[in-house]
Design an enzyme around this catalytic site. Sequence first.
Site: not given
Ligand code: MTE
Ligand code: HPA
Ligand code: MOS
Length: 800
Positions: A332, A736
Amino acid sequence: MSDPSAHSQTEDLIAPTAGLSGGVRTPSKHDSGPKHVAGEAVYIDDIIEPYGTLHLAPGAATIAHGKITKMDLSKVRTAPGVICVLTADDVPGVNDVSPAHTHDEPVLPDGLVQFYGQPVFCVAAQTRAQARHAAKLAEIEYEELPAVLSVDEALEKQLFVAPPHVMKQGDAASALAKAKHRRSGRMEIGGQDHFYLEGQISFAIPQEDGDVLLHCSTQHPSEVQHNIANVLGRPANAVTVEVRRMGGGFGGKETQASQWAALAAIVAVKTGRPAKFRLDRDDDMIMTGKRHDFIVDYDVGFDDDGRICGLDIQYAANCGFSADLSAAIADRAMFHTDNAYYLGDVEIRSYRCKTNLVSNTAFRGFGGPQGMVAIERIIDEIAMIVGRDPMDVRLANYYGTDDRNTTPYHMVVEDNVLGELTNDILKSSDYCNRRAAITAFNAQSPVLKKGLSVTPVKFGISFTTSFLNQAGALIHVYQDGSVHLNHGGTEMGQGLFIKVAQVVAEEFQIDLDQIKITATNTGKVPNTSATAASSGADMNGMAARDAAMTIKNRLIAFAAEKYGVAETAVRFVPGKIIIGDQAELSFGDIIKQAYLARVSLSATGYYATPKIHYDRDAASGRPFYYFAYGMACSEVLIDTLTGENKVTRVDIIHDVGRSLNPAIDRGQIEGGFIQGMGWLTTEELWWDDGGNLRTHAPSTYKIPACSDRPEDFRMELWASGRNVEKTIHRSKAVGEPPLMLAISVHRAIADAIASVADHKVIPNLNTPATPEAVLYAVADLAKRMIENAGQSVVMAGAGE
Ligand code: MTE
Ligand code: HPA
Ligand code: MOS
C-alpha cells in the site's frame, strides 16, 4: 439475492428523509456516545466475571535474539495464587497465530527468542496482581545470537519477511537520464504506537465439549476464531468470538489480538475456568506491533516548471521479526507513492526487512501514509529547486482527467476531483494572501518563523487483497416490529454501527430507535473480513441493506397479494407502509400480519465490492473501487532556538461523497488529522542498543494532547462531495484518509525551517519532526547555508 447497490427511492438522497428520525444523512450521535461519557459502555474488562475467573500475565524475554538454553519456572509455578503456567509445550494444536499462514508467529516460542520483550511463557493466577508478580520469578538462560535492529542492516544482509516487490510504468532510468533537473535523497520515516485507550484484551469462557466463547477486542473476529481453533486443534465451529466494541483499534487489532486470545483460550480449556488476559499498558507497547518505520531513497527528474518526468524510488520497511500484514502494508505504500500526482515513468521497489523487533502491523493508512509523506517532501524539494511556490508545483503534477491519468499500477483515475478541491481550499484558506503575510512576517522575525503548506490526499478504497472485499449481515424483525441488526463489521469508536443502523432505518423507513445494534459474533455472520481498509461502512452497509431489502421485498409481495394491488403500489414511507388505496399500516402492523401469514422475517445479506481486480505478479489492475480525496492547509510557528513548534491554523476540506452521517464523519476527520499530526510531530519510538523499547509509556511516548490541537481549526465536509461509483447511498469511506491530511503540518514545519535560509537551502526533515529534530534541522541548514554561500539552491546534507 437482491442487488443492494440497485437504484432505490433513497439512493440519491441529498438531505435526510423528512419525518424519519435517524435515516441516512442525519448527524445522529454515536449510538454509544452517552454510554461512553457516563462510563456505562461495556468493554471486555467491564463484563462481570464469573466465579473462578483466572487472570493471565506474560513472561517476557530479556534479549532481542537468541536461544533459550534453560527455563526454570519452578518459582513461578509455586508463587501464591498461580493455577497454571504455559509454555510452547502446552499448545494443544498448532503453535502459530500468524495471520496469513506464514507460520512465523508462535503463540509462545519453542526455544527461539526473536525480539526483546517477546512473551516466552504465560502465567494464570487467581488475581492479575498474582499473575504479574509470579511472571517475574522465572529463571531463564539464553545463548545470544546477533540481533539486527535497523532497517539498514537488514537490507544490507538481505533479511526479509517477504520477497521484494516492484511496480513500474514506462522506463524510469531513461526518463531520469534525459531529465533537465534531477534530485536524489533519503528520508527516514518513524513508526507509531496505536495507543488505543483500551489495550489488548481477551476473555475466554469455557463451554461444553471443550468449546470456547471468546470476548475479544479485535477488528477481525473471524480470524481470531480460525486461529484459536487451530491453536486448540479444534474445528472452527468450536470457537465463537464476540466483539461488542473496542476502545480503539486503529489497525493494531487487525491481527494482533490472536496471541492473547489464544493464551486465554488455552487456559480456559485446560482448567475449565474462565480466563482473562488484559495486557498491561507497558507490556502492550512492548509486545505488540506498530506502524512500520521506513527508509525511502529516491531519485526524481523534473523540468523547469517542476513537473516530474521520472522517478526511481525504493522503500525499505521495518517489519520486525515476522511477516504479519507487512507485505500488504508495504504494497500500500507503493500504491500511494503517487499520492495525487501523475508520475510518468516510474519504478518503485520495496523491501520488507526482517529485524529482531516486535512485528509491525496495520496502522490507520496501512502503509499509505509512509508512501505519501515521501512524495510530498519530494514535491517541496522540487519547488525549492525550480524556485516556484510548492502549490504551483503540486498543481503542475496533479493527475489529469483525460490524459496523465494512469497510476504506477496502471489503474485509470476516473474520479479525479483534485482541481475542484484545490480551488476550494485555496479560497477558504486564503492561501495566497497568507503566503505573502508569512513571507513578510519571517523577514522581520529572526527567531520565530512561520510555515505554510497545502497538501492533497488521494487514498485508494478497497482491500488490495481483492478477496477480502466481501461482507455479510443478518437482520431479524420480531413480531412487535422491533429490529435486530447484526453484521460482520466491528465497532472501534469509528461509528460504523450507527451508520449501518441508519442504512437499515432508511430502508425500512423506521426510526433509528426501533433498531437494536448487536455485538459482532462469528456465530451470526461467518467468514468476515477485518473491519479495516476504511471499508466497514461501504461493505457492511451494503450487506445490511441487502438483508433489509430481502425482508422488505417479502413484505411488499405479501401486502400486494393480500390487498390485491400491484407490488409497485406498495410504498414504505416514514413510519408506515402505504398499500395502494387499500390500506395504510404501521411497520409493526404489517409485520404482525406477515408473521400470521407465515412470511419469514429474518434474512441474511451479502455484498462483494464490484469492479475490482488486481494481478499482483504483474503489479497491474484496478485494486481500488474508488478514491477518497481531501485537502489540508496548515500553518505552523517554530522557535528556531528551541525547536518548539505549534500548529496555529488548519483548514481542511474533505470529500466523504454524500455523507451517511455528517457528525460521525466530522469526528473521523478531526481525529484522523490529529492522530496523523501526532505521528509526524511528537510520537517517537526509541529502542536502546539491546533492542529494548524505552518509550513504552505515556511518560516517554507523547501522543497529542488537547493543548496540541490547532489554535484555529476549520474543517468542512466538501459540499460538492459525491461518489461516481454506486457505493452505499453514494457515500465515501472516511476512516483512514484524513490521517494523511496531517502531512501538511510536516511540510509546513519544513517550510518554516527553510525560511531560515530564505528557501535557498533544502532542509533535511525526517519524521517525526519533534522539537529536537526541528532544532537539528535548523542548525544543519544554517551550517550548510554558510558553507555553500553563493550556490542557488543547496541540497540536503545529512539526508543524502
Ligand atoms: N476511529 C476510531 N475512533 N477508532 C479506531 O480505532 N480506526 C481507524 C478508522 N477510524 C479507528 C477509527 C482505522 S485504522 C480504520 S481502517 C477504520 O476506522 C475502520 O473502520 P471503518 O472501515 O468502519 O471506517
Ligand atoms: N487495508 C487494510 N487491511 C488489509 C489490507 C488493506 O489494504 N489488505 C489486507 N489487509
Ligand atoms: Mo485500518 S489500518 O485498515 O485497521
